[in-house]
Enzyme design. Sequence first.
Site, PDB file in Angstrom:
ATOM      1  N   ASN A 194     -14.419 -26.010  -8.327  1.00 21.40           N
ATOM      2  CA  ASN A 194     -13.640 -26.386  -9.512  1.00 21.40           C
ATOM      3  C   ASN A 194     -13.374 -27.876  -9.427  1.00 21.40           C
ATOM      4  OD1 ASN A 194     -13.555 -23.666 -10.004  1.00 21.40           O
ATOM      5  ND2 ASN A 194     -11.335 -23.431  -9.738  1.00 21.40           N
TER       6      ASN A 194
ATOM      7  N   GLU B 283      -9.159 -21.167  -5.611  1.00 18.76           N
ATOM      8  CA  GLU B 283      -8.353 -22.311  -5.214  1.00 18.76           C
ATOM      9  C   GLU B 283      -7.250 -21.966  -4.210  1.00 18.76           C
ATOM     10  OE1 GLU B 283      -6.967 -24.461  -8.649  1.00 18.76           O
ATOM     11  OE2 GLU B 283      -9.000 -24.916  -9.311  1.00 18.76           O
TER      12      GLU B 283
ATOM     13  N   GLU C 260     -15.098 -24.116 -12.601  1.00 18.88           N
ATOM     14  CA  GLU C 260     -14.119 -24.634 -13.565  1.00 18.88           C
ATOM     15  C   GLU C 260     -14.310 -26.135 -13.711  1.00 18.88           C
ATOM     16  OE1 GLU C 260      -9.921 -23.833 -12.897  1.00 18.88           O
ATOM     17  OE2 GLU C 260     -10.367 -21.779 -12.271  1.00 18.88           O
TER      18      GLU C 260
ATOM     19  N   HIS D  77      -6.659 -14.652  -8.370  1.00 21.72           N
ATOM     20  CA  HIS D  77      -6.323 -15.906  -9.046  1.00 21.72           C
ATOM     21  C   HIS D  77      -4.799 -16.018  -9.048  1.00 21.72           C
ATOM     22  CE1 HIS D  77      -8.227 -19.054 -11.852  1.00 21.72           C
ATOM     23  NE2 HIS D  77      -6.944 -19.377 -11.796  1.00 21.72           N
TER      24      HIS D  77
ATOM     25  N   ARG E 231     -16.597 -15.881 -16.483  1.00 25.96           N
ATOM     26  CA  ARG E 231     -15.845 -15.745 -15.237  1.00 25.96           C
ATOM     27  C   ARG E 231     -14.415 -15.324 -15.582  1.00 25.96           C
ATOM     28  NH1 ARG E 231     -12.751 -20.020 -11.939  1.00 25.96           N
ATOM     29  NH2 ARG E 231     -12.149 -18.731 -10.176  1.00 25.96           N
TER      30      ARG E 231
ATOM     31  N   TYR F 235     -11.729 -31.248 -11.399  1.00 27.56           N
ATOM     32  CA  TYR F 235     -10.958 -31.824 -12.502  1.00 27.56           C
ATOM     33  C   TYR F 235     -10.772 -33.336 -12.383  1.00 27.56           C
ATOM     34  CZ  TYR F 235      -9.893 -27.150 -14.121  1.00 27.56           C
ATOM     35  OH  TYR F 235     -10.013 -25.875 -14.606  1.00 27.56           O
TER      36      TYR F 235
HETATM   37  C1  FCB Z   1      -7.077 -24.714 -12.043  1.00 25.91           C
HETATM   38  C2  FCB Z   1      -6.770 -23.234 -12.120  1.00 25.91           C
HETATM   39  C3  FCB Z   1      -6.839 -22.675 -13.511  1.00 25.91           C
HETATM   40  C4  FCB Z   1      -6.267 -23.624 -14.533  1.00 25.91           C
HETATM   41  C5  FCB Z   1      -6.879 -24.987 -14.388  1.00 25.91           C
HETATM   42  C6  FCB Z   1      -6.402 -25.992 -15.398  1.00 25.91           C
HETATM   43  O1  FCB Z   1      -6.466 -25.267 -10.940  1.00 25.91           O
HETATM   44  O2  FCB Z   1      -7.662 -22.515 -11.308  1.00 25.91           O
HETATM   45  O3  FCB Z   1      -6.176 -21.436 -13.509  1.00 25.91           O
HETATM   46  O4  FCB Z   1      -4.901 -23.652 -14.425  1.00 25.91           O
HETATM   47  O5  FCB Z   1      -6.617 -25.482 -13.108  1.00 25.91           O
END
Ligand code: FCB
Length: 445
Positions: free
Chosen positions: A296, A170, A351, A125, A81, A298
């Site tokens: 995505n 995002e 992500e 992006h 990607r 995290y």
């Molecule tokens: C996300 C972004 C990516 C990177 C990661 C850690 O929010 O999409 O570009 O910065 O975090």
Amino acid sequence: MKNPQTMPEFPTAFSWGVATSAYQIEGAADVDGRGPSIWDTFTHTAGTIIDGSTGDVACDHYHRYVDDVAIIADLGLKAYRFSVSWSRVQPLGYGDWNEKGFAFYASLLDQLEKHGIAAHLTLYHWDLPQGLQDRGGWLNRETTLRFAEYAAEIAHRFGHRVVSIATHNEPWCTANLGYGNAQFAPGVADTALAAQVSHHLLLSHGLALQAMRAQNCPAKLGIVLNQWPAMPATDKAADVAEAEWEYARSVQWFMDPIFKGSYPQKALDRMDLSRFHVHAEDMEIIRQSLDFLGVNYYFRAFVSTDNPPKQPEGKLGFSDMGWEVYPSGLTDLLLKLHAEYENLPPIYITENGMAVADKMEDGKIHDEQRIAYLKMHLQALHEAMRCGVNVQGYFYWSLLDNFEWNSGYAKRFGLVHVDYETQQRTLKESAHWYRDFVSKQPQAK
Ligand code: FCB
């Protein structure tokens, strides 16, 4: 959580990949006719980036893409990607196209094809051409039309060479960090403007899908959203209500317009709508059917109304970004989406990854924390799939250490270490682990 040593088996057709984005890796900021983007302007403004760095050179991927794609192939991955830098292919964001810019992405696709790696392209992006920012950027409704033209051009040129095209990466960040708290380009802090920007981003997404479909684009079309389950710190009514509001304004704010054609009332109730203009036709434009949804993930949102707010315990630790490691949040999130949206398309985890303060010792990077993170998140993902969520791929963020936005080069997310002095790439232990894990997964013949 099951024993992290026992790794589950994923379906045969599951895509295993890595993700990057243009501004974070390409460098070559003013090479071959590329125009400046808002991130060039932002990084060249004093005080915006923790280590004072810019993406001028970054990982120099623009000149090293052949080797970088060879690394992806060497890791045994079949999916990649990446994003297109809009101002590389259209320097002002309107008007003339830049053939040299398109030639770069064509060559990148050649390399991916050579190695049998499926390309997953993201149109946006965060790097809006500065030429469009000078005309009002995402606050100007006209920008949505320019974005649809750009999308159509990419679909026309590359739609048959890529597996998927995502409109935005995002949009929550573009709106809330770019316009809400000024952490990101273009560095505006005004939540009323952030609301309007988020609407224009969604509108541009809908217009872009229409424009790409009008080209009969064969690639799967979708969007990439950053999401988190919002969990109250306690079961106090105030914390619970606050967590619901957090979920409404972050996750439902983007999901509801796309899948239900309306903004969530709970979010609208508490937002500053003084600059919020929605035209009658907008919601129908935004509600286009998607071929995939990129998620995505995290961390979770841990929501407390105490002053100071209660902090999560972080039983599994925190990343170098200070983000809590919370793998079960991925399962919770996916199950929640699955339950709440009837027309959910197949999902890709576009992500997921961890920043670690990696140290090179004897030429090696022993990033056990990242390996543990990967294992736990893959197990959490598998659990959601076992419960019925249709997920078709996983992209680790990121292939390479790279320019981490306002954290500059201080935070390392890569499976592959980058020495920014020499541009030397070194596989971390996590890269070896991922390669080994993927090689044991059932592969389509
Ligand atoms: C996300 C972004 C990516 C990177 C990661 C850690 O929010 O999409 O570009 O910065 O975090």
